[in-house]
Design a protein around this motif. Structure first.
Motif: not given
Length: 159
Positions: A3-7
């Motif tokens: 899952x991409x890091x968004x924060x």
């Protein structure tokens, strides 16, 4: 798939952790500069022994009174005259050629030496001897310098 890091969450330190970190930094600094710290404490002890720290503390406590007194002294007419004269002399010195000034001072020193030698002999100067001295190139050079100096001074005073 990941899952991409968004924060990004920045780690927040508590006040206690910040104090602990500062204390560790201070310990490291003291350890790295132990000799310098020892010298500072020695100097402080000496200053305390002679009463300089107490005097500095009292001076800081009375800073407004001290500033008022200092300003009062600095604005007195004799002090302002000295400051103005020093500024005038400094301005005049910047106009002078250093080589000429050095030569003049060397000449003055040589003149004082000659005058001291003459005082030791206790020799009298007659009018005839004075006229004869005018033929001496050194006396003539000094006399010529003096006359032209006086002429320049007179021109300067006229303006």
């Amino acid at each position: 798939m990941a899952v991409p890091i968004t924060s990004i969450k920045k780690q927040q330190f508590t006040d206690e952790q910040l104090k602990e970190q500062k204390l560790e930094n201070l310990k490291q600094l003291l350890s790295d500069h132990e000799d310098a710290v020892q010298q500072v404490f020695t100097i402080m002890a000496e200053l305390n022994d002679i009463g300089a720290l107490e005097a500095a503390t009292k001076l800081l406590e009375a800073k407004e009174d001290v500033a008022h007194i200092a300003l009062g002294q600095l604005t007195r007419k004799p002090v302002t005259n000295i400051i103005n004269n020093l500024m005038g002399v400094a301005g005049a010195l910047t106009e002078l050629n250093p080589e000429t000034t050095t030569k003049l001072i060397e000449g003055l020193n040589a003149g004082v030496d000659e005058a001291n030698k003459a005082l030791e002999t206790d020799e009298k100067v007659s009018a005839f001897k004075l006229v004869k001295m005018l033929n001496d190139p050194d006396v003539n050079r000094a006399l010529n310098f003096g006359v032209h100096f006086l002429k320049g001074l007179g021109k300067g005073l006229k303006d």
